[in-house]
Design a protein around this motif. Structure first.
Motif, PDB file in Angstrom:
ATOM      1  N   VAL A   6       0.857  -1.189   0.000  1.00  0.00           N
ATOM      2  CA  VAL A   6       0.000   0.000   0.000  1.00  0.00           C
ATOM      3  C   VAL A   6       0.891   1.236   0.000  1.00  0.00           C
ATOM      4  N   ASN A  48       6.964  -6.124   9.527  1.00  0.00           N
ATOM      5  CA  ASN A  48       6.067  -4.975   9.734  1.00  0.00           C
ATOM      6  C   ASN A  48       4.618  -5.318   9.402  1.00  0.00           C
ATOM      7  N   GLU A  80       1.553  -7.948  12.273  1.00  0.00           N
ATOM      8  CA  GLU A  80       0.403  -7.564  13.110  1.00  0.00           C
ATOM      9  C   GLU A  80      -0.869  -7.426  12.257  1.00  0.00           C
TER      10      GLU A  80
HETATM   11  C1  LIG Z   1       1.243  -4.018   5.798  1.00  0.00           C
HETATM   12  C2  LIG Z   1       0.465  -3.075   4.881  1.00  0.00           C
HETATM   13  C3  LIG Z   1       0.131  -3.802   3.590  1.00  0.00           C
HETATM   14  C4  LIG Z   1      -0.825  -2.629   5.609  1.00  0.00           C
HETATM   15  O1  LIG Z   1      -1.558  -1.791   4.738  1.00  0.00           O
HETATM   16  P1  LIG Z   1      -2.726  -0.760   5.270  1.00  0.00           P
HETATM   17  O2  LIG Z   1      -3.591  -0.445   4.102  1.00  0.00           O
HETATM   18  O3  LIG Z   1      -2.080   0.345   5.983  1.00  0.00           O
HETATM   19  O4  LIG Z   1      -3.501  -1.680   6.294  1.00  0.00           O
HETATM   20  P2  LIG Z   1      -5.017  -1.423   6.863  1.00  0.00           P
HETATM   21  O5  LIG Z   1      -5.288   0.038   6.917  1.00  0.00           O
HETATM   22  O6  LIG Z   1      -5.961  -2.274   6.108  1.00  0.00           O
HETATM   23  O7  LIG Z   1      -4.825  -1.979   8.359  1.00  0.00           O
HETATM   24  C5  LIG Z   1      -5.800  -2.765   9.037  1.00  0.00           C
HETATM   25  C6  LIG Z   1      -5.336  -3.026  10.450  1.00  0.00           C
HETATM   26  O8  LIG Z   1      -4.113  -3.795  10.439  1.00  0.00           O
HETATM   27  C7  LIG Z   1      -3.262  -3.334  11.498  1.00  0.00           C
HETATM   28  N1  LIG Z   1      -2.066  -2.701  10.933  1.00  0.00           N
HETATM   29  C8  LIG Z   1      -1.882  -2.254   9.674  1.00  0.00           C
HETATM   30  N2  LIG Z   1      -0.621  -1.765   9.528  1.00  0.00           N
HETATM   31  C9  LIG Z   1      -0.026  -1.908  10.733  1.00  0.00           C
HETATM   32  C10 LIG Z   1       1.262  -1.583  11.238  1.00  0.00           C
HETATM   33  N3  LIG Z   1       2.205  -1.037  10.458  1.00  0.00           N
HETATM   34  N4  LIG Z   1       1.541  -1.849  12.528  1.00  0.00           N
HETATM   35  C11 LIG Z   1       0.616  -2.397  13.343  1.00  0.00           C
HETATM   36  N5  LIG Z   1      -0.646  -2.729  12.928  1.00  0.00           N
HETATM   37  C12 LIG Z   1      -0.937  -2.499  11.635  1.00  0.00           C
HETATM   38  C13 LIG Z   1      -4.072  -2.300  12.283  1.00  0.00           C
HETATM   39  O9  LIG Z   1      -4.803  -2.984  13.270  1.00  0.00           O
HETATM   40  C14 LIG Z   1      -5.002  -1.767  11.224  1.00  0.00           C
HETATM   41  O10 LIG Z   1      -6.177  -1.210  11.743  1.00  0.00           O
HETATM   42  P3  LIG Z   1      -6.177   0.300  12.332  1.00  0.00           P
HETATM   43  O11 LIG Z   1      -5.513   1.180  11.304  1.00  0.00           O
HETATM   44  O12 LIG Z   1      -7.637   0.576  12.503  1.00  0.00           O
HETATM   45  O13 LIG Z   1      -5.400   0.231  13.597  1.00  0.00           O
HETATM   46  C15 LIG Z   1       1.306  -1.784   4.557  1.00  0.00           C
HETATM   47  O14 LIG Z   1       1.805  -1.258   5.779  1.00  0.00           O
HETATM   48  C16 LIG Z   1       2.496  -2.021   3.632  1.00  0.00           C
HETATM   49  O15 LIG Z   1       2.372  -1.903   2.421  1.00  0.00           O
HETATM   50  N6  LIG Z   1       3.676  -2.314   4.210  1.00  0.00           N
HETATM   51  C17 LIG Z   1       4.922  -2.431   3.450  1.00  0.00           C
HETATM   52  C18 LIG Z   1       4.956  -3.624   2.529  1.00  0.00           C
HETATM   53  C19 LIG Z   1       4.777  -4.937   3.245  1.00  0.00           C
HETATM   54  O16 LIG Z   1       5.435  -5.249   4.222  1.00  0.00           O
HETATM   55  N7  LIG Z   1       3.880  -5.754   2.700  1.00  0.00           N
HETATM   56  C20 LIG Z   1       3.579  -7.057   3.211  1.00  0.00           C
HETATM   57  C21 LIG Z   1       4.395  -8.055   2.453  1.00  0.00           C
HETATM   58  S1  LIG Z   1       3.956  -9.666   3.048  1.00  0.00           S
END
Ligand SMILES: CC(C)(COP(=O)(O)OP(=O)(O)OC[C@H]1O[C@@H](n2cnc3c(N)ncnc32)[C@H](O)[C@@H]1OP(=O)(O)O)[C@@H](O)C(=O)NCCC(=O)NCCS
Length: 170
Positions: free
Chosen positions: A90, A126, A129
């Motif tokens: 994202v 990261n 969670e």
């Molecule tokens: C991980 C990732 C995909 C999450 O995307 P996002 O659109 O921000 O996630 P959402 O908004 O749907 O999050 C839903 C819930 O997940 C949890 N969450 C999401 N990101 C989090 C973080 N960085 N740390 C802790 N909890 C997290 C929270 O509970 C969140 O709900 P809240 O915002 O109401 O607290 C994004 O941070 C990302 O692209 N990270 C870098 C790439 C990566 O590591 N991808 C995964 C490869 S396996």
């Protein structure tokens, strides 16, 4: 008065999306993973999008969905084979707005609808969670090498709910 945030929409991947998805991939690694991975690890991870043609082939070869906000791509997810989430990224500007949740839910529904019983993901530290909150359970810790850098991740698995309605057709 606050403004209502626009809701993300989903659509399938098209080859022309490759450059923007490569940019999202790199930006999300650079800006969202710094608490768990150092700069050299982030660079190695992001290098998977250096060869855009190769990256586009990977996206096209999987079931790739794109999340858009006001018609602009802000995230994507890719299912490899029947049951493995290979990518979920994202853009930092759209983080924590439910974009990844929407993408992940769609992949879970599509896989479940095809009769898949469980999904796996090699979750970055990261993202662990995020996946835990969605019901994914850690199964094993892994280390992978990319361009000489060691990166840790965790294989997680979620059992999908049986999509068939009770008493419905078997
Ligand atoms: C991980 C990732 C995909 C999450 O995307 P996002 O659109 O921000 O996630 P959402 O908004 O749907 O999050 C839903 C819930 O997940 C949890 N969450 C999401 N990101 C989090 C973080 N960085 N740390 C802790 N909890 C997290 C929270 O509970 C969140 O709900 P809240 O915002 O109401 O607290 C994004 O941070 C990302 O692209 N990270 C870098 C790439 C990566 O590591 N991808 C995964 C490869 S396996």
């Amino acid at each position: 008065m606050g403004q209502t945030l626009p809701k993300p929409a989903l659509r399938p991947f098209l080859a022309a999306d490759t450059p923007v998805l490569a940019a999202i991939f790199v930006a999300s690694i650079e800006e969202l993973t710094g608490d768990d991975y150092n700069e050299a690890q982030q660079e190695a991870w992001a290098s998977a999008a250096d060869d855009e043609e190769q990256f586009g082939k990977r996206l096209a070869g999987e079931l790739t969905l794109i999340a858009t906000l006001r018609n602009a791509p802000v995230g994507f997810a890719a299912l490899k084979g029947a049951d493995h989430i290979d990518m979920l990224y994202v853009h930092p500007s759209a983080a924590r707005q439910g974009v990844a949740s929407m993408l992940c839910e769609a992949l879970e529904k599509l896989a479940g609808g095809r009769g898949v019983k469980s999904l796996t993901v090699d979750a970055s530290d990261n993202a662990q969670e995020f996946f835990s909150k969605r019901g994914y359970v850690a199964k094993q810790r892994n280390t992978v090498t990319i361009n000489g850098e060691w990166l840790a991740n965790t294989t997680m698995q979620k059992t999908l709910a049986d999509g068939a309605a009770p008493g419905g057709p078997k």
